[in-house]
Scaffold this motif. Sequence first.
Motif, PDB file in Angstrom:
ATOM      1  N   LEU A  98       0.829  -1.207   0.000  1.00 53.07           N
ATOM      2  CA  LEU A  98       0.000   0.000   0.000  1.00 53.07           C
ATOM      3  C   LEU A  98       0.865   1.261   0.000  1.00 53.07           C
ATOM      4  CD1 LEU A  98      -2.727   1.556   0.422  1.00 53.07           C
ATOM      5  CD2 LEU A  98      -2.344   1.245   2.889  1.00 53.07           C
ATOM      6  N   ILE A  99       1.889   1.268   0.839  1.00 50.79           N
ATOM      7  CA  ILE A  99       2.700   2.473   1.035  1.00 50.79           C
ATOM      8  C   ILE A  99       3.772   2.652  -0.034  1.00 50.79           C
ATOM      9  CG2 ILE A  99       4.255   3.658   2.654  1.00 50.79           C
ATOM     10  CD1 ILE A  99       2.871   2.168   4.924  1.00 50.79           C
ATOM     11  N   GLU A 100       4.300   1.552  -0.538  1.00 51.41           N
ATOM     12  CA  GLU A 100       5.487   1.583  -1.404  1.00 51.41           C
ATOM     13  C   GLU A 100       5.414   2.576  -2.563  1.00 51.41           C
ATOM     14  OE1 GLU A 100       8.611  -1.853  -1.956  1.00 51.41           O
ATOM     15  OE2 GLU A 100       6.744  -2.275  -3.025  1.00 51.41           O
ATOM     16  N   PRO A 101       4.291   2.664  -3.290  1.00 49.84           N
ATOM     17  CA  PRO A 101       4.261   3.603  -4.429  1.00 49.84           C
ATOM     18  C   PRO A 101       4.438   5.066  -4.029  1.00 49.84           C
ATOM     19  CG  PRO A 101       2.444   2.026  -4.550  1.00 49.84           C
ATOM     20  CD  PRO A 101       3.047   1.888  -3.194  1.00 49.84           C
ATOM     21  N   TYR A 102       4.160   5.388  -2.752  1.00 48.61           N
ATOM     22  CA  TYR A 102       4.221   6.781  -2.310  1.00 48.61           C
ATOM     23  C   TYR A 102       5.583   7.165  -1.731  1.00 48.61           C
ATOM     24  CZ  TYR A 102      -0.848   6.471  -2.773  1.00 48.61           C
ATOM     25  OH  TYR A 102      -2.115   6.292  -3.269  1.00 48.61           O
ATOM     26  N   ILE A 103       6.431   6.178  -1.462  1.00 45.86           N
ATOM     27  CA  ILE A 103       7.695   6.431  -0.769  1.00 45.86           C
ATOM     28  C   ILE A 103       8.542   7.510  -1.451  1.00 45.86           C
ATOM     29  CG2 ILE A 103       9.911   5.414  -0.085  1.00 45.86           C
ATOM     30  CD1 ILE A 103       7.615   4.667   1.740  1.00 45.86           C
ATOM     31  N   PRO A 104       8.764   7.464  -2.789  1.00 46.29           N
ATOM     32  CA  PRO A 104       9.614   8.489  -3.409  1.00 46.29           C
ATOM     33  C   PRO A 104       9.046   9.901  -3.313  1.00 46.29           C
ATOM     34  CG  PRO A 104       9.279   6.607  -4.880  1.00 46.29           C
ATOM     35  CD  PRO A 104       8.295   6.475  -3.773  1.00 46.29           C
ATOM     36  N   ARG A 105       7.739  10.003  -3.053  1.00 43.43           N
ATOM     37  CA  ARG A 105       7.082  11.312  -3.062  1.00 43.43           C
ATOM     38  C   ARG A 105       6.848  11.882  -1.666  1.00 43.43           C
ATOM     39  NH1 ARG A 105       1.819  10.468  -6.246  1.00 43.43           N
ATOM     40  NH2 ARG A 105       2.014   8.257  -5.769  1.00 43.43           N
ATOM     41  N   LEU A 106       7.202  11.129  -0.626  1.00 44.44           N
ATOM     42  CA  LEU A 106       7.009  11.608   0.739  1.00 44.44           C
ATOM     43  C   LEU A 106       8.111  12.601   1.087  1.00 44.44           C
ATOM     44  CD1 LEU A 106       6.044   8.272   2.531  1.00 44.44           C
ATOM     45  CD2 LEU A 106       4.523  10.147   1.915  1.00 44.44           C
ATOM     46  N   THR A 107       7.724  13.707   1.709  1.00 47.15           N
ATOM     47  CA  THR A 107       8.707  14.741   2.018  1.00 47.15           C
ATOM     48  C   THR A 107       8.880  14.933   3.516  1.00 47.15           C
ATOM     49  OG1 THR A 107       6.949  16.398   1.749  1.00 47.15           O
ATOM     50  CG2 THR A 107       8.378  15.960  -0.155  1.00 47.15           C
TER      51      THR A 107
END
Length: 409
Positions: A98-107
């Motif tokens: 669930l979380i993995e696709p958002y990891i590069p975009r988390l600030t």
Amino acid sequence: MSTLGERIRTLRKQQKMTLEALAGTELTKGMLSLIENNKANPSMESLNYIASQLGVEVSELLEEISGQEVREVLDQAELLLNTKDYDFLNELEQVKNLIEPYIPRLTQGYEATRLLDIYGRCLAYSAPEESVTLLKKVAKMYEDLHLITKAADIGRNLAIIPFMNHQYQIALDVLLEERKKLEANPLWIDPLSRMDFDYLEAVLYFAVGRNTDAIQMMNEAIQYSSEHKIFKQIDNLFRLAAVHAMMEEDAGKMAHYLKKLEAYSEFADDEDSKAFIHYANLHYLNTYQKMYMEADALYHKFSLDKINTKLFTPYFQLERAKTLYGLGRVFEALKIFDEVKIPDIVHHPIDLSIFYEKDAYIALCYLELNQVKKAVNAVNVAINNVEKMPDTPYKVFIYTTYEQVMIRS
């Protein structure tokens, strides 16, 4: 990956605003429509205006993932983690995916940090080194947010990772180092966090065979809990104390802690604690008193319908098989022994040693059937498994069984 226009449109619709309402007096409806469809780029002045109209920071519009999106993903992750389906590894995999696709975009910010925290913990089984690296980064992010208790929780999890890989001394060293750093910080005063550290420290002392230190820490934690009326980890501490008393064959002390755990289970309506009490009494009858008829009767007095099946079922299967062996029902015992599998979440050497006894009992069953070669094979499995475990009555039983089998071979 959403565009600026898509983020503006998503936030507008979430707030049930029309194009006219968002355009207000500074923009036209047509220009705003072009911006939302990525056919026009707003000036910085227009972007500030749109952000003001939406009640968000400009940075939220410019980020590749909005704060609203982060909050929604976090809510889903927390829900998955708090849903008791008792399939721990499957649950972690679902949360990680669930979380993995958002990891590069988390600030930055709490929600993003919390998502990285959860993701880092999910990696502990599949990629422990990557998990440690990420969690150390997350701990610094929590510190920057002045969330010292959250950073402390990361420190505790850094010790759990080697523990899950059965590196018990490394786990203890990491925990003590993390605790030392925390206790030097005057902002770390959270008693709930202290209870987490106390319990894990006692567990790890037992894991490396430092029983005196473990007992001292366990007793201090129970006393601290009583004095400050803090109940976090108290059920686990009572379980730990009852198991230690059992291994010391102190029936009175074991009964004392099980009674306390029973009172807690009634207060908290905790089915896991109720199941543990039943298991502990069953285990004591089988393992320490060899009272198999009594164990047989006790087994049938408790309904297993509400238990945490992934955790407790293998324990109860093991006890049932031991009872049947003691009653001379060897074929039935062997069938159930064959079904016993160590739960994925079991890593403590005492728990593992209990399960490693299984092959020693299988060896005894084969001796009863005069199948000596099979007995030798089974007891050698038990010996190999328990060899590096700390000394416990379970390890002693396995070695005693080995000698018994070798005499017949």
